[in-house]
Write an enzyme that holds these catalytic residues in place. Sequence first.
Site, PDB file in Angstrom:
ATOM      1  N   TYR A  98      57.383  40.639  46.499  1.00  0.00           N
ATOM      2  CA  TYR A  98      56.776  41.045  45.234  1.00  0.00           C
ATOM      3  C   TYR A  98      57.551  42.189  44.572  1.00  0.00           C
ATOM      4  CZ  TYR A  98      52.617  38.536  47.002  1.00  0.00           C
ATOM      5  OH  TYR A  98      51.748  37.605  47.520  1.00  0.00           O
ATOM      6  N   SER A 136      44.322  41.673  38.852  1.00  0.00           N
ATOM      7  CA  SER A 136      44.231  41.987  37.433  1.00  0.00           C
ATOM      8  C   SER A 136      44.880  43.347  37.207  1.00  0.00           C
ATOM      9  CB  SER A 136      42.768  42.020  36.964  1.00  0.00           C
ATOM     10  OG  SER A 136      42.703  42.333  35.574  1.00  0.00           O
ATOM     11  N   VAL A 137      45.324  43.584  35.987  1.00  0.00           N
ATOM     12  CA  VAL A 137      45.832  44.912  35.630  1.00  0.00           C
ATOM     13  C   VAL A 137      44.852  45.628  34.709  1.00  0.00           C
ATOM     14  CG1 VAL A 137      48.250  44.255  35.911  1.00  0.00           C
ATOM     15  CG2 VAL A 137      47.154  43.991  33.673  1.00  0.00           C
ATOM     16  N   ARG A 163      38.213  44.304  34.332  1.00  0.00           N
ATOM     17  CA  ARG A 163      38.176  43.074  35.127  1.00  0.00           C
ATOM     18  C   ARG A 163      38.260  43.380  36.615  1.00  0.00           C
ATOM     19  NH1 ARG A 163      42.343  39.364  31.553  1.00  0.00           N
ATOM     20  NH2 ARG A 163      41.051  39.250  29.663  1.00  0.00           N
ATOM     21  N   ASN A 219      35.477  41.953  39.070  1.00  0.00           N
ATOM     22  CA  ASN A 219      35.792  41.036  40.164  1.00  0.00           C
ATOM     23  C   ASN A 219      35.211  41.469  41.500  1.00  0.00           C
ATOM     24  OD1 ASN A 219      37.209  39.335  38.472  1.00  0.00           O
ATOM     25  ND2 ASN A 219      39.220  40.161  39.005  1.00  0.00           N
TER      26      ASN A 219
END
Length: 284
Positions: free
Chosen positions: A49, A229-230, A234, A238
């Site tokens: 990543y 998510s950024v 959210r 979540n």
Amino acid sequence: MLKPLTMSDGRSIPVQGFGVYQIPADQTADAVAHAIEAGYRHIDTAQAYFNEEAVGEGIRRSDIDRDQLFLTTKVWLDNYGEYATYESVKTSLDKLGTDYVDLMLLHQPFNDVYGAWRGLERAQKEGLIRSIGVSNFTPARVHDLGSFNSAYPVVNQIEINPFNQQTERVDQLQKHGVTVEAWAPFGEGRNGLFDNPVLTEIGKQYDKSVAQVVLRWLYQRGIVGLAKSVHAERIQQNIDIEDFRLTEEDMAAIAELDTGSSLFFDHEAVETVDFFTDLINQRR
């Protein structure tokens, strides 16, 4: 906070994880800090990543005690091999700014899997890793790896979403005591997931988003969900899935969405091996 699961090595793993795949490095630290503030205690990253350092920065910003977090990273294919894997563990720890990770996975079921596993076993014995597992392995490959080595994988992280539910594989893995994690539980929005009429209708019953419905569905199957998510709102949304429960009818309706096919890769296809081989060669 939902009750954690207990892995086969006796260690606990939070059932709600925050993933950072495809989050740009310059946004990762903020996202991780927001996730920890929202209540996440399980952060999932990987060597591939390219944001392990930013994950470490986000953790430091949170000012939370290290032993309150469950941190996962993964070994990438070009670091497979006993010595290479062992050394890559130490590199990941340096980037993350920690003395150990709670869980380290072999990211893909290709290349020198056996050598890489022995590298993880060595790092685990030295206290650099608490638990070891795999990602994207079939149940047979997991069982093979565990049966012919001293440590059995405690986790298999695989693609699971409403359109690729992997029911049989999940059952086989759980039968052998392997904790299952779901990557891309929202399928990156493919197949119109966030507008799916079945999921949206279920969400309306509980005043919940489609994402919350999917994460609750995973939890009720005993699967660790890795949401991403950024956006702070959210991220908070979540993790808030404790105050409702899907009925048997809801679960059955979601089961009908299964196509039995991956939205991304078939890890048993020759073409997938070629794809990852080419990817490694391009990075050399």
